[in-house]
Design a protein around this motif. Structure first.
Motif, mmCIF file in Angstrom:
data_model
loop_
_atom_site.group_PDB
_atom_site.id
_atom_site.type_symbol
_atom_site.label_atom_id
_atom_site.label_comp_id
_atom_site.label_asym_id
_atom_site.label_seq_id
_atom_site.Cartn_x
_atom_site.Cartn_y
_atom_site.Cartn_z
ATOM 1 N N UNK A 112 1.220 -1.040 0.642
ATOM 2 C CA UNK A 112 -0.183 0.139 0.025
ATOM 3 C C UNK A 112 1.037 1.511 0.367
ATOM 4 N N UNK A 113 0.653 2.166 -0.186
ATOM 5 C CA UNK A 113 -0.599 2.636 -1.290
ATOM 6 C C UNK A 113 -0.661 1.499 -2.497
ATOM 7 N N UNK A 114 -1.679 1.139 -3.095
ATOM 8 C CA UNK A 114 -2.019 0.759 -4.728
ATOM 9 C C UNK A 114 -2.056 1.813 -5.393
ATOM 10 N N UNK A 115 -1.106 1.998 -6.104
ATOM 11 C CA UNK A 115 -1.157 3.225 -7.682
ATOM 12 C C UNK A 115 -2.843 3.131 -8.439
ATOM 13 N N UNK A 116 -2.418 1.071 -8.926
ATOM 14 C CA UNK A 116 -4.036 1.368 -9.817
ATOM 15 C C UNK A 116 -5.022 1.208 -8.957
ATOM 16 N N UNK A 117 -5.473 1.172 -8.085
ATOM 17 C CA UNK A 117 -7.046 1.553 -7.465
ATOM 18 C C UNK A 117 -6.946 2.415 -6.967
ATOM 19 N N UNK A 118 -6.208 4.358 -8.340
ATOM 20 C CA UNK A 118 -6.959 5.012 -8.039
ATOM 21 C C UNK A 118 -7.189 5.509 -9.343
ATOM 22 N N UNK A 119 -8.258 5.641 -9.576
ATOM 23 C CA UNK A 119 -9.319 6.534 -10.967
ATOM 24 C C UNK A 119 -7.871 8.020 -10.942
ATOM 25 N N UNK A 120 -8.009 8.105 -12.340
ATOM 26 C CA UNK A 120 -7.046 8.911 -12.570
ATOM 27 C C UNK A 120 -8.355 9.382 -14.018
ATOM 28 N N UNK A 121 -8.293 10.360 -14.330
ATOM 29 C CA UNK A 121 -9.252 10.876 -14.981
ATOM 30 C C UNK A 121 -8.715 12.137 -15.455
ATOM 31 N N UNK A 122 -8.745 12.788 -16.528
ATOM 32 C CA UNK A 122 -8.394 13.910 -17.773
ATOM 33 C C UNK A 122 -9.460 14.939 -17.308
ATOM 34 N N UNK A 127 -13.894 18.309 -15.204
ATOM 35 C CA UNK A 127 -14.639 18.902 -14.908
ATOM 36 C C UNK A 127 -16.764 19.287 -15.518
ATOM 37 N N UNK A 128 -16.379 17.733 -16.434
ATOM 38 C CA UNK A 128 -18.582 17.053 -16.495
ATOM 39 C C UNK A 128 -18.320 16.402 -15.290
ATOM 40 N N UNK A 129 -17.330 16.260 -14.613
ATOM 41 C CA UNK A 129 -18.017 15.214 -12.700
ATOM 42 C C UNK A 129 -18.643 16.280 -12.453
ATOM 43 N N UNK A 130 -18.049 17.446 -12.143
ATOM 44 C CA UNK A 130 -17.904 18.107 -11.285
ATOM 45 C C UNK A 130 -19.159 19.299 -11.655
ATOM 46 N N UNK A 131 -19.157 18.994 -13.074
ATOM 47 C CA UNK A 131 -20.365 19.689 -13.480
ATOM 48 C C UNK A 131 -22.080 18.996 -13.162
ATOM 49 N N UNK A 132 -22.067 17.926 -13.563
ATOM 50 C CA UNK A 132 -22.709 16.880 -13.222
ATOM 51 C C UNK A 132 -23.483 16.369 -11.941
#
Length: 136
Positions: A112-122, A127-132
């Protein structure tokens, strides 16, 4: 006996991996081996959980090279790449990269930490996720 580094060779720890990094060298220990999968093009993908002193990450090896890698192997990858696959960071080898077994079972590591457990977004996806979420 450990295999010495080449003159000037520097190993990048897992904690420093970022999406789209290419051409770096690293050394990891294999913790877990998953069942290989086959693509529609009949290419085999071997998936491993690997770690170093800074954390762990999923590693994908394409083709027959994955058949030679086992739990406990310490491997050095020359010309590795970190890329986002389905939103998660994975380690792989570039087309002209090399995988070399340099030891077995004698490496300090952290799961730990497992760096494949974190979702990466552009930034656009964030911005789209924040807006929704504001519109809910």
């Amino acid at each position: 006996m450990a295999v010495p580094l080449k003159i000037g060779q520097q190993l990048v720890p897992i904690a420093k991996f970022r999406p789209s990094m290419r051409g770096f060298d690293c050394e990891v220990i294999v913790l877990e081996t998953a069942q290989p999968t086959t693509t529609r093009d009949r290419m085999t993908i071997h998936t491993f959980l690997v770690a170093d002193q800074t954390g762990s990450i999923m590693m994908n090896i394409w083709g027959d090279d994955g058949n030679c890698i086992h739990n406990g192997d310490i491997i050095r990858i020359e010309s590795a790449e970190a890329k986002v696959f389905r939103g998660f960071l994975h380690l792989s080898v570039t087309r002209f990269g090399k995988i070399k077994r340099v030891g077995e079972d004698t490496m300090l590591f952290k799961e730990q930490p497992n760096f494949s457990d974190t979702m990466w977004v552009t930034e656009d996806e964030a911005a789209k996720m924040a807006q929704s979420s504001e519109n809910v």
